[in-house]
Structures are given as structure tokens and as C-alpha cells.
Design a protein around this motif. Structure first.
Motif, PDB file in Angstrom:
ATOM      1  N   PRO A 988       0.823  -1.233   0.000  1.00 42.73           N
ATOM      2  CA  PRO A 988       0.000   0.000   0.000  1.00 42.73           C
ATOM      3  C   PRO A 988       0.847   1.269   0.000  1.00 42.73           C
ATOM      4  CG  PRO A 988      -0.863  -1.612   1.551  1.00 42.73           C
ATOM      5  CD  PRO A 988       0.457  -2.142   1.086  1.00 42.73           C
ATOM      6  N   GLU A 989       1.959   1.239   0.747  1.00 41.42           N
ATOM      7  CA  GLU A 989       2.824   2.425   0.770  1.00 41.42           C
ATOM      8  C   GLU A 989       3.468   2.663  -0.578  1.00 41.42           C
ATOM      9  OE1 GLU A 989       6.570   4.175   3.426  1.00 41.42           O
ATOM     10  OE2 GLU A 989       5.705   2.180   3.849  1.00 41.42           O
ATOM     11  N   LEU A 991       2.223   1.768  -3.504  1.00 42.45           N
ATOM     12  CA  LEU A 991       1.189   2.232  -4.440  1.00 42.45           C
ATOM     13  C   LEU A 991       0.820   3.690  -4.216  1.00 42.45           C
ATOM     14  CD1 LEU A 991      -1.159  -0.886  -4.467  1.00 42.45           C
ATOM     15  CD2 LEU A 991       0.101   0.029  -6.424  1.00 42.45           C
ATOM     16  N   SER A 992       1.047   4.176  -3.012  1.00 44.31           N
ATOM     17  CA  SER A 992       0.683   5.575  -2.720  1.00 44.31           C
ATOM     18  C   SER A 992       1.789   6.557  -3.039  1.00 44.31           C
ATOM     19  CB  SER A 992       0.294   5.694  -1.248  1.00 44.31           C
ATOM     20  OG  SER A 992       1.408   5.368  -0.416  1.00 44.31           O
ATOM     21  N   GLN A 993       2.887   6.097  -3.630  1.00 46.16           N
ATOM     22  CA  GLN A 993       3.975   6.996  -3.981  1.00 46.16           C
ATOM     23  C   GLN A 993       3.528   7.952  -5.088  1.00 46.16           C
ATOM     24  OE1 GLN A 993       7.199   7.133  -2.500  1.00 46.16           O
ATOM     25  NE2 GLN A 993       5.977   5.943  -1.048  1.00 46.16           N
ATOM     26  N   PRO A 994       4.005   9.194  -5.079  1.00 48.67           N
ATOM     27  CA  PRO A 994       3.587  10.160  -6.115  1.00 48.67           C
ATOM     28  C   PRO A 994       4.217   9.892  -7.472  1.00 48.67           C
ATOM     29  CG  PRO A 994       5.191  11.152  -4.637  1.00 48.67           C
ATOM     30  CD  PRO A 994       4.871   9.815  -4.065  1.00 48.67           C
ATOM     31  N   GLN A 999       4.296   3.518  -9.065  1.00 48.89           N
ATOM     32  CA  GLN A 999       2.949   2.956  -8.925  1.00 48.89           C
ATOM     33  C   GLN A 999       2.727   1.810  -9.904  1.00 48.89           C
ATOM     34  OE1 GLN A 999       0.744   6.595  -9.471  1.00 48.89           O
ATOM     35  NE2 GLN A 999       0.374   6.818  -7.270  1.00 48.89           N
ATOM     36  N   THR A1021      -4.780  -6.784  -1.790  1.00 54.66           N
ATOM     37  CA  THR A1021      -3.793  -5.958  -2.501  1.00 54.66           C
ATOM     38  C   THR A1021      -4.212  -5.751  -3.949  1.00 54.66           C
ATOM     39  OG1 THR A1021      -2.059  -6.843  -1.057  1.00 54.66           O
ATOM     40  CG2 THR A1021      -1.360  -5.775  -3.091  1.00 54.66           C
ATOM     41  N   LEU A1024      -6.708  -3.100  -4.167  1.00 55.47           N
ATOM     42  CA  LEU A1024      -6.060  -1.802  -4.018  1.00 55.47           C
ATOM     43  C   LEU A1024      -5.382  -1.377  -5.316  1.00 55.47           C
ATOM     44  CD1 LEU A1024      -5.290   0.506  -2.106  1.00 55.47           C
ATOM     45  CD2 LEU A1024      -3.274  -0.820  -1.438  1.00 55.47           C
ATOM     46  N   ASN A1027      -8.132  -0.128  -7.683  1.00 59.49           N
ATOM     47  CA  ASN A1027      -8.592   1.204  -7.266  1.00 59.49           C
ATOM     48  C   ASN A1027      -7.568   2.271  -7.625  1.00 59.49           C
ATOM     49  OD1 ASN A1027     -10.890   0.010  -6.220  1.00 59.49           O
ATOM     50  ND2 ASN A1027     -10.018  -0.175  -4.141  1.00 59.49           N
ATOM     51  N   THR A1028      -6.283   1.949  -7.433  1.00 63.16           N
ATOM     52  CA  THR A1028      -5.250   2.929  -7.779  1.00 63.16           C
ATOM     53  C   THR A1028      -5.246   3.226  -9.272  1.00 63.16           C
ATOM     54  OG1 THR A1028      -3.907   2.128  -5.923  1.00 63.16           O
ATOM     55  CG2 THR A1028      -2.775   3.409  -7.621  1.00 63.16           C
ATOM     56  N   THR A1031      -8.163   5.381 -10.214  1.00 65.30           N
ATOM     57  CA  THR A1031      -7.891   6.784  -9.869  1.00 65.30           C
ATOM     58  C   THR A1031      -6.958   7.423 -10.885  1.00 65.30           C
ATOM     59  OG1 THR A1031      -8.160   6.213  -7.543  1.00 65.30           O
ATOM     60  CG2 THR A1031      -7.068   8.292  -8.045  1.00 65.30           C
TER      61      THR A1031
END
Length: 1162
Positions: A988-989, A991-994, A999, A1021, A1024, A1027-1028, A1031
Motif C-alpha cells: 500500500p505504501e 502504491l501511494s507513492q507520487p 505505482q 492488494t 487496491l 482502485n489505484t 484513480t
């Protein structure tokens, strides 16, 4: 009562006659007088009447017996007794025994009529058969009373057996009855019953004299029935009298009877009395020594019950005056005093002769045992004689040294000996004489352990007030555990600390004591190393500024196996005294100096390897003339010293710096030049010889040299060699190695014969060829060199790494970096440089990375140098501690540690990134024959290395994946590294990288993990990831959309294949992405005229014709797809992904394909 029991009217049996009877020596019996033969007549007459044996020898002996009996009148009265009809008598005796067993001693007798009494008048008038019945009736009655045990013991009156006139005849009848009825009348039971008669001991003696083979049985029964201590009762007196008479009759069995008393812990006065009587019968010193050995064995033996039994005897003998125990104890003391006087009479001017030293030492130990263990209170005369003996001056022999040590400990163990002023004056003079003569005694006696060390160690303990250690030393020297009262040692302590040895004298004298040559655990007694240990413990050398480093170094060099147990503790105290962090700065005490580095290097210059038969010394001697007795033992101890010194210095660096002290540090490269691993394995293999040194050494190496203690290396350790066989000299093979390896691959046959020969060499001899062998490792990378040669080199390298690992590692790295075709070879790297930058290991020739046996070596080198780099960085922080208090602008300890951890992680991650690139397939791998198989083996080795790294530090796995690596390596790593599942923890961390690339990399990684580990956690996962991507579809501009979703579409397909429940979410995402992409493509207008079907075929061909072969045109079609614009290519890949999703979740894969119309560009 005792006078009546002493022997009675029956004359005793002569020992000469009993011995002849026991051995059936009729010749000796013929030489005896009639009076001496009289007690044995029943047996002799019975022998003369037996004619069963018709041999010549028996016939001759029978004739001699008949000649002996001729002319003796008593024989005529014995013959009728032997001619009685015994079978009817046996029946009557059996009935009598049964009756007594049921009704007791008071019942009517079967053998005698009711009106007849067993009196003397009837006995005189009776026939032989009636006499037998009269005697047996009385004996069976007392036997029943003895067996019953209900009535108290008392002497039973008997008119017949108490009459001295008939006692001889009664003894004869009883002997004949026992010989004829042995099963009904056991000698032991009869003897126990006879003790209750007035003349019982005399009858027992006659009985045993006529049955010599029953001697041991009767004695054992009499001892077993005796009391533990009470020998003054009527029963004890009778029993003792019987046993004494038996021992007088058979003196050769005195020691056996005494042993019976000890085993049963009964009749102590009898045991001591028998020893005294045996000592009186001869003036031979051996008997006197036997008395001392007997008492010493009881008190100093391992049998606690026997010791307690004798202690009670001594205590009763001192308290109960007028008893047998008191008389026996007094006789014992007189005999021992007589022995003391005889020993002192041999001495002239207080000098003991050589012949009396051993006896004197035995007497000293005996009196110490009697005083300390048995509680014997010595008389004034005994004290005077003992002090005179203890302060005697023995000759300078090993026995004299032992006597002095015993006397010294006896004075401390028995402080009451110095209660008088004269005795104290004598002891002080004697101690002064010892201090002066100690060196002469050691030089003349040739003993490594002399009384000087004991004297010095006692003085050290008295100065330190360590009275418990003094008692332990006294007990160990005397060989017994005495009950000391510490308050009684005050006077002897004053003598030692004020009159003889002051503190400064002790310290100055200690360093002048010679080291013990060939020191080992086999040398008993108190040694100089014990004294130095105690002085170091009490900080005496520091207090009086006496240097001790040279003495300790010489003693280490003079050590051998089995290792003395004090040496490791001595080194610990020595290091502590050098780097004492508890010292207060204002005291400015002297600190001991470390052992010089030159001395250590000189010891290690001597080879520790086994020497070939007939070989030389193997190296030069150590500095200062301290040639090691066993180089391996001295080197192990010095290695332990170096590691302990380093540990103490680093641990106390901040405190030492605060005190303004800069301790001497050894060069960091010193330990890398030593055969550390060889010595460590030697200590492991011979733990019985090296006294538990392996454990502390391994703990220290784990901290300071972790590269030598890697778990993988120890698990893959080679089997132990046979070190018992002597090494044989081998010829120099250097020229053969150079010829065989330099000419590869043409000389492959010679190398194939040479390398197995090298594998058969012992490891120490193989190391001599390490330089020419390892420096040519790059020759094995030439084309045409067989895999077998590389594998054999790998085995040789593993053997060599057990000797001088650090030297081998640097040599190997430099050899693998060298390119034979390069005009200028690279500069050789040192071990220090490799520890500073471990990535030098991977800067080897590219061919090494495709040679699995050599790649194994490279990975091992990388592992050890990464570990060495971490230890070096940690040591750097400890060597340069931050000042206290913290200065402005200076980082704190926490910040420094954080920087170190960051540097270590960056270094490790860089190494792993390089290894991941090794797993990528190159064009050369595809062209080379067998390249795929080599690549697969290389990938296995690298993945194993990565797995170990990730397990060791999971944070490293997170850092590597946050840094990212080529996506082509993801299938290899996920399938080959079992620990890759830990990536789910930080997914999760990630995938949340800018960063968009991170990603997409996370999405691809999650899809491969789902295929490899289809577990519930992967399902969440995967959601997630979807969803990523959803987005991203909403927020990304159209120009970035192909860069994001072209690599993500295969990842979505893999998620659906691994986790079918995600198909609905993936289908929704694909439909949304398709609508957006189709709209953008429609607005973009016509851009391409080439028709390409969704299945990869060129336009214009029939959809299902026989000549249609899509596989033949797959590669050109793929190339054409890559020429399309990004958005059009995204639409095409989107249709392919939707088709693959449908195939993965439906039973019929044609659902989407059959209903899809061919998409063409206008």
C-alpha cells in the motif's frame, strides 16, 4: 567378664598349625608337637578314616596323618564318635531345629528324654551317640535364642559347656558334629549361638580350626552382628574376643577382617586394635605405614558413611573414659606419637633426611585429618611434636617440596598449634627460611610447582582479606575439607602480613618468579600463574607500579595442551587492568601496558600447522626468547587476548576519553593477517584440550569479525580431516600449477589431473600453494574450459578459506578483476579497501557472472565484505565517540548511528541492484550454446543470495523495491526468492507513492505475487491495485495515459488469472479505459491505413481459411503494433487484454472473439 572371655581353659591354636591345616600340609603338621596338634585332632582323625580317594598322593598323606596320630591316647576316644550312625541323628537334629524354630528355646528337647538333664554326670556316663545329643541339644538351644532376638543378650548358663574339665571333649564333639551335619548346622549360625556361652569364643576358635574353609564366613557373620560403636557390652566383648582369637590364629587374614569392619561400619575399636596388633608384631616400617594409611584412608576416602562412623568412634573415645574405645584410641595416639618421635630422631639440626620425608608428609596429613575431620583434640605433647615436625627443614627434593606445602597449610588449617609463644616464634623463623630458600628448592628439585607459589598465594590472599580463598587453597593442598573458623586465622594472618610478607614485597617478588615451563592443566598444585592471577585481581601491580606484561607474554608462550584453566581468566583480568574505566582520574594510578604488537607478530610468525615428518621448526622464534612450546596454543591465547582487548577498548572508549586517556590500539589489519578461522576450528575440534576457549572466542569473533562467523559458512563447513596422521612432505607443485593453468584450455588434461591431486593434500600444505593457484583463477574463464575444472577450483578455494581467509579474499578479488587482454592490470586492492567499498567484488570480469562455480565464490566474497564493512563502520563510531557534553554543530550519537544505518542500507541495496541486473537475459545469452541453462543456474544462485539478504534484513527488501528495478526481473525474483511475499507488507505504501513509474512497478509486482502466492492478502492488494489504476485513469492527462496503462494491462490480466473474483472489477476498469481511449482515438481522426486485426493478423486475409497461419506472422505483427501511435496501440492492447480476461474467467474462450467485428482503420 572380659577375663573369662579372653580364651578360657582351651589353649589357643598356633598360627603355624592353622596355616598347615588350611593348606593340608601334612609335612608341616608332622613337625608340630602333640600339644600343638591337639586342637586339630577331630579333623585329623576324620581324615584318617576316609578312604574315598585311592590316589598315590592321598595315600601317602594319609600315612603321614596316621603316623601323627599314633601314640596319642585321645584319638581312641574320638574314633567311636566318628563311627556313630549319623543318619538317625540327623533326623533327630532336624526335628530339634524345627521344634526350636516354632516353640523357642524353652520347649522340651527332642534329643533328650524329659527326665534327662544335659549335665556333667550324665555326659560322663553316656555313650558316644548320647554325648553328641547332649552337646547338640545345648548348642541348638542357644542358637534358637540367638536367632529369636526377643530376649536381651546374656550369657546362658550350661552345666556341661561351662565345665572346664569336659571343654576339650565338648569342642571335639562339636567339631565332629559340624563336619558330619554341615547343612543342618551352618558354622556362622553355630558361632553366633556359641557367643552366649561362657567359653563361647574359645569354642568358636576350635570350631574354625577344624573347618579352615569356614574362616571368612564365620568372621563375616560375627562382624555383621556387631554393634556400630558399643563394644563394651557383654555381647560386644564376646564378639570382639572371638574375632581377636580368630585373627591371632590366622594373622594373614587380619586385613580382611578389618575390611569387613569398615564395609559394615561396625566394631571400630576392633578394627583399630587389629591394626595396632599387626604393627606391634613387627618393626618393619611397612606395617607402621599401613596403620597411617588405614586411618588416612578412612578419613580422606570417598566413603562418607565410613568417615562418619570413625568420627563417632574418636568422639566417644575422647568423652567416655574407661571404655574400650577410649583405651583403643589412646593406644592409637601413643603409637602415632611414637612414630613422630622416631621421625624426629632421624633429623639432625631440624633437617629431615631423605628417607623420612615421605613418612613425615603422611603423618602431617593424618594429624590434619584427625584434627579437622575427626575432631581429635591434640595434647600438649602432641602439639610440641607436631610443631617440631612441621617446622623441620626437608631436603630440596620433590618430596621435600610436597612436605613444605603440606606443613604450611597444616599451620593454617590447625591454628591452635601456634597458641604458645615458643611455637609461634619457631613458625616465624621457619617461614623466613622458606622465603629465602624458595628459589634454591625450585632449582634443585626440578619441580615446576614448588611451595614458593603456595607461600606467595597465601600472602596475597591474606593481604586481600580473602579468607575464603585461603581455606579453599588449604583444603585443596591437604586434600580434605576441614572445618575452619575464620576468626582463628587472625594470628596467622598477622604473621604473614606483618612479620614475613608485606604487600610491596609480595608484588615485587611475584614478577621475579619464573614462568612455568610447558604449563598445562596436567601440572597439579599451586603455580606462579595462580599468584599473578590473585595479584591482578587485587590490583597490586597497579598500586605499586609493577609492569607485568612481559611475564604474562612469556607464560602464554610457555603454554601447552591441555590448557590450564586459569589462563583465560588471567588474560581477562590483565585486559581489565589495562583498560579500567572505573579508575578515578585524580588518583593517576599506574596501568599495565599491553603486549607489544611486535611480540604478537613474532609468535604468529611460527607456523601453527602440523609439521611434516622430519620437517623444520616452521618459523623464527618469538621475540624476547619466548619460543612457543606449542605454537597453536600460544596463538590461540594471543588471539583471545587481541579480541578481548579490542572489545574492552571499544566498550570503554568514551569513559577513557573523558579521563584523558588514549589506550593503545592495535592495527586493524593485524587480525586479518592471522589464521583466525584455522585456530577457531582447532579450538572447536579439540575442546577437551582447550578448556572451553571455543565459546568465548566465537562470541568475540561474532562481534568484531562477523565476516568469519556467517551462519551459511558454518552450515556448509567441510567435513573434518584426519589430523591424527602425521603430515608427509610433498614436492613443490608451483611449477606444475603455473604450467597447467596458464595453458588453458589446451592443458585441460594436465589441469584435470593436477586439481584432484591438490584436493587430496592436507589443508595446511595446500595453503602453501594458494598464491600461484588463486592468482590464475581468471584462466578458468577462457572459452573451452570445462565446468569440472571450475568446480574443482571452487572446492580448493573452500578449503583454502579455512586457513587465512582475509588473505585469500583479497587475492581472489584481485585475480577475478584482472583481464589478461588488458594492457595495464588494475591496481591490487587490499582487504581494508574492500571493507570500505564491498562493491569492488562485483567489478570483476563479466565472464565470472556466467560461470556458476566462480559466481558462488563472488557471492561469498560479497557477503563477507558487506559484513566486514558493517563491522568497520560500527568500529569507526566507537573509535571516534562524540564528545561529552555535545558541541554545537556536532551530530549526536543517535544521528551518527542513523547515518551509519543509512549508509549500510545504501551499500547493501546497491549490491543487490547489481545482482538483480545479473539475472537479466542478454543477447549473448540467447546466442551462446547452453546459455539458457547457465542463466537459469546463475538466477538460482542470485535468488538464493537475495532471499538470505531479505530474511536477514526485511527493511532491505523494502528499500530495493522502492528504488525499483527492471520489470523483466520481476518474474525471476518472485519465482526464485521465497521471501518475496514480505513485499505485501509495504505494497500500500508503494502504491501511494507520487511517482507514476513506482505505482506501475507496484501494480506489476502485485500481479506477479498474486500468481505466486494466491492468498487472501493478495486479494485485498489486488483490489487496491485496481482502485489505484482507476484513480489514475481519472486524473492522468491523455498524454500520460499510454505510459501508465500499457504496462499495467498485463498486470491486470495476471490478477484475474490468479484471483478470478477480481474479474468484475478488472472488466469495469477495462471498459471504462476502452471508452475513454476509443473516444480520444475517434477525435484524433484517421492516422493509419494499415489494417490490423485484434488477433494480430494483417488485414485482407480470410478469417478462417486453411492458408491462414497467424503464428507465422506474429513477430512482424508485433513489430507493426509498436509503430502505431501510443493511443492506438493502447486501444489494440486493451482489446487483447479484454480477450485474455474473458478466456481466463469463461469456459468458452470464443465468447468475445466470435462476437467481435474486425477493427480496421479507414
Amino acid at each position: 567378664m572380659s577375663s573369662k572371655m579372653s580364651g578360657g581353659p582351651l589353649p589357643p591354636v598356633s598360627p603355624k598349625v592353622f596355616e598347615a591345616m588350611e593348606s593340608v600340609n601334612v609335612t608341616a603338621l608332622a613337625e608340630c608337637s602333640e600339644a600343638e596338634i591337639r586342637p586339630l585332632l577331630p579333623c585329623l582323625v576324620r581324615m584318617s578314616l576316609i578312604e574315598l580317594d585311592q590316589s598315590h598322593d592321598f595315600t601317602e598323606k594319609r600315612k603321614v596323618v596316621l603316623r601323627i596320630l599314633a601314640g596319642i591316647d585321645v584319638v581312641n576316644s574320638l574314633v567311636p564318635l566318628l563311627t556313630v550312625d549319623f543318619p538317625p541323628l540327623e533326623l533327630d537334629v532336624r526335628k530339634e531345629l524345627q521344634l526350636r524354630a516354632k516353640a523357642g528355646a524353652g520347649a522340651d528337647s527332642v534329643l533328650l528324654p524329659a527326665a534327662q538333664d544335659a549335665g556333667a554326670p550324665d555326659f560322663e556316663r553316656s555313650e558316644p551317640i548320647q554325648k553328641l545329643k547332649l552337646v547338640l541339644a545345648t548348642v541348638i538351644a542357644v542358637m534358637a535364642q540367638a536367632r529369636d532376638g526377643v530376649q536381651p543378650w546374656s550369657v546362658q548358663p550350661s552345666e556341661l559347656l561351662d565345665n572346664a574339665i569336659h571343654l576339650e571333649e565338648v569342642a571335639d564333639i562339636l567339631s565332629i558334629a559340624l563336619a558330619e551335619l554341615p547343612h543342618l548346622l551352618p558354622p556362622a549360625d553355630v558361632a553366633e549361638g556359641l557367643l552366649r556361652l561362657r567359653h563361647g569364643p574359645a569354642l568358636v576358635g576350635r570350631l574354625v580350626a577344624n573347618m579352615p574353609d569356614a574362616f571368612h564366613e564365620v568372621c563375616a557373620a560375627l562382624v555383621a552382628g556387631g554393634d556400630k560403636q558399643d563394644e563394651d557390652s557383654p555381647a560386644g566383648a564376646a564378639r570382639g574376643a572371638a574375632l581377636r582369637q580368630l585373627c591371632q590364629m590366622n594373622p594373614r587374614q587380619v586385613l580382611a577382617v578389618r575390611a569387613l569392619c569398615m564395609d559394615a561400619c561396625r566394631l571400630p575399636a576392633l578394627a583399630v586394635g587389629l591394626s595396632l596388633e599387626r604393627a606391634k608384631r613387627t618393626t618393619d616400617t611397612g606395617d607402621a605405614a599401613d596403620l597411617v594409611a588405614f586411618i588416612s584412608g578412612i578419613l580422606l576416602g570417598n566413603n562418607q558413611h565410613v568417615r562418619a562412623w570413625f568420627q563417632v568412634f574418636v568422639r566417644n573415645g575422647q568423652k567416655r573414659k574407661g571404655t574400650l574405645a577410649a583405651a583403643t584410641l589412646q593406644a592409637l595416639r601413643e603409637r602415632l606419637m611414637e612414630r613422630l618421635q622416631n621421625t624426629l630422631l632421624m633429623s639432625m639440626n631440624q633437617r629431615l633426611p631423605d628417607s623420612g620425608v615421605v613418612d613425615a608428609a603422611a603423618s602431617v596429613r593424618l594429624y590434619c585429618a584427625l584434627r579437622g575431620l575427626a575432631g581429635l583434640k591434640p595434647t600438649e605433647e602432641e602439639v610440641r611434636l607436631l610443631v617440631q615436625l612441621l617446622t623441620s627443614q626437608p631436603p630440596p627434593t620433590p618430596a621435600g617440596v610436597r612436605f613444605v606445602a603440606l606443613s604450611l597449610c597444616a599451620l593454617i588449617g590447625c591454628p591452635t598449634l601456634l597458641m604458645h609463644a615458643e611455637h609461634e616464634r619457631r613458625a616465624v623463623e621457619w617461614l623466613g627460611w622458606l622465603a629465602q630458600q624458595e628459589a634454591y628448592f625450585e632449582r634443585s628439585s626440578g619441580e615446576s610447582a614448588s611451595f614458593g607459589e603456595t607461600l606467595l598465594l597465601l600472602a596475597i590472599h591474606f593481604h586481600a582479606g580473602n579468607l575464603t580463598a585461603i581455606t579453599d587453597l588449604v583444603n585443596n593442598t591437604l586434600g580434605m575439607k576441614m572445618n575452619h573458623r575464620l576468626v582463628n586465622l587472625s594470628r596467622i594472618k598477622h604473621i604473614f602480613t606483618h612479620d614475613v610478607f608485606t604487600d610491596q614485597v609480595v608484588t615485587a617478588h611475584a614478577v621475579k618468579v619464573k614462568v612455568t615451563p610447558s604449563l598445562s592443566a596436567d601440572i597439579p598444585g599451586t603455580l606462579p600463574v595462580h599468584c599473578i592471577y590473585q595479584l591482578l585481581k587485587s590490583r597490586a601491580f597497579t598500586k605499586h607500579r609493577v609492569p607485568i606484561n612481559d611475564w604474562i607474554f612469556r607464560q602464554i608462550c610457555q603454554s601447552k595442551t591441555p590448557l590450564h584453566p586459569v589462563l583465560p581468566s588471567l588474560i581477562d583480568l590483565y585486559v581489565k587492568s589495562m583498560l579500567d574505566t572505573t579508575q578515578r582520574p585524580h588518583l593517576a594510578e599506574h596501568t599495565n601496558q599491553p603486549i607489544a604488537e611486535e611480540q604478537i607478530a613474532a609468535v604468529f610468525s611460527v607456523s601453527c600447522f602440523p609439521r611434516p615428518a622430519g620437517g623444520g621448526s616452521g618459523g623464527s622464534g618469538a621475540a624476547g626468547g619466548a619460543d612457543p612450546v606449542e605454537p597453536a596454543t600460544a596463538q590461540l591465547l594471543l588471539l583471545y587476548y587481541l579480541l578481548r582487548h579490542e572489545e574492552r577498548r571499544l566498550a570503554g572508549g568514551r569513559q577513557l576519553a573523558a579521563q584523558g586517556r588514549a589506550p593503545i590500539a592495535y592495527r586493524p589489519t593485524l587480525i586479518t593477517q592471522l589464521p583466525v578461522l584455522y585456530l577457531l576450528r582447532l579450538a572447536q575440534r579439540r575442546q577437551a584440550d582447550y578448556g572451553g576457549l571455543f565459546g568465548p572466542l566465537l562470541a568475540l569473533l561474532t562481534t568484531h569479525c562477523p565476516e568469519l562467523c556467517l551462519v551459511s559458512h558454518w552450515l556448509a563447513a567441510l567435513p573434518e580431516e584426519d589430523h591424527s596422521a602425521p603430515l608427509r612432505p610433498v614436492p613443490d607443485l608451483t611449477r606444475h600449477i603455473e604450467t597447467a593453468l596458464d595453458g588453458l584450455p589446451e592443458t585441460s588434461a594436465a589441469a584435470g589431473r593436477l586439481l584432484p591431486r591438490l584436493l587430496r593434500l592436507p589443508t595446511p600444505q595446500l595453503w602453501q600453494l594458494a598464491q600461484p593457484l588463486v592468482s590464475r583463477a581468471s584462466r578458468l574463464l577462457r572459452p573451452g574450459v570445462s565446468r569440472q575444472l571450475q568446480q574443482q577450483f571452487r572446492q580448493l578455494w573452500a578449503r583454502l578459506s579455512l586457513v587465512f581467509p582475509h588473505r585469500l579474499w583479497a587475492l581472489t578479488v584481485n585475480a577475478l578483476r584482472r583481464d589478461d587482454s588488458a594492457p595495464v592490470p588494475p591496481r591490487p586492492l587490499t582487504g581494508q579497501e574492500l571493507a570500505q567499498d564491498p562493491l569492488h567484488v562485483l567489478r570483476c570480469q563479466p565472464a565470472v557472472l556466467r560461470a556458476p562455480p566462480l559466481l558462488e565464490i563472488v557471492l561469498e566474497l560479497l557477503l563477507v565484505h558487506l559484513s566486514a564493512s558493517r563491522a568497520q563502520l560500527k568500529r569507526h563510531l566507537l573509535d571516534h565517540p562524540s564528545p561529552l557534553p555535545a558541541q554545537p554543530g556536532q551530530p549526536s550519537d543517535a544521528e551518527r548511528e542513523e547515518l551509519r544505518s543509512a549508509l549500510v542500507l545504501a551499500q547493501d541495496s546497491a549490491a543487490l541492484q547489481l545482482l538483480i541486473e545479473v539475472c537479466l537475459e542478454t543477447e549473448e545469452d540467447r546466442r551462446a550454446p547452453g546459455g539458457a541453462q547457465l542463466l537459469q543456474e546463475v538466477r538460482c544462485l542470485v535468488c538464493t543470495f537475495l532471499h538470505q539478504a531479505f530474511i536477514d534484513n526485511p527493511m532491505l527488501a523494502k528499500l530495493v523495491h522502492f528504488q525499483g528495478y527492471p520489470a523483466e526481473a520481476l518474474p525471476v525474483l518472485v519465482a526464485g526468492v521465497p521471501s518475496m511475499h514480505i513485499c505485501l507488507d509495504f505494497m500500500p505504501e508503494l502504491l501511494s507513492q507520487p511517482d507514476l513509474e513506482k505505482q506501475i512497478f507496484a501494480a506489476e509486482l502485485a500481479s506477479h505475487l498474486a500468481l505466486q502466492f494466491p492468498i487472501p492478502r493478495c486479494f485485498s492488494t489486488g483490489r487496491l491495485v485496481i482502485n489505484t489504476l482507476t484513480t489514475l485513469l481519472e486524473v492522468l492527462p491523455w498524454t500520460e495515459r499510454p505510459r501508465a496503462f500499457l504496462p499495467a494491462l498485463p498486470a491486470l490480466v495476471r490478477l484475474v488469472r490468479a484471483l478470478p473474483p477480481l474479474a468484475e472489477d478488472v472488466t469495469a476498469l477495462l471498459l471504462q479505459l476502452g471508452r475513454v481511449s476509443a473516444s480520444h482515438t475517434a477525435l484524433a481522426g484517421p492516422s493509419h491505413h494499415l489494417v490490423i486485426r485484434h488477433d494480430g493478423q494483417k488485414g485482407g486475409q480470410p478469417d478462417g481459411g486453411d492458408d491462414c497461419r497467424p503464428d507465422d506472422d506474429e513477430e512482424p505483427a508485433a513489430a507493426l503494433r509498436h509503430t502505431l501511435p501510443a493511443n492506438e496501440r493502447l486501444c489494440f492492447e486493451l482489446r487483447r487484454a479484454f480477450e485474455e480476461v474473458c478466456e481466463a474467467v469463461t469456459l468458452d474462450g470464443r465468447v468475445y472473439r466470435d462476437s467481435k467485428v474486425t477493427a480496421e482503420t479507414p
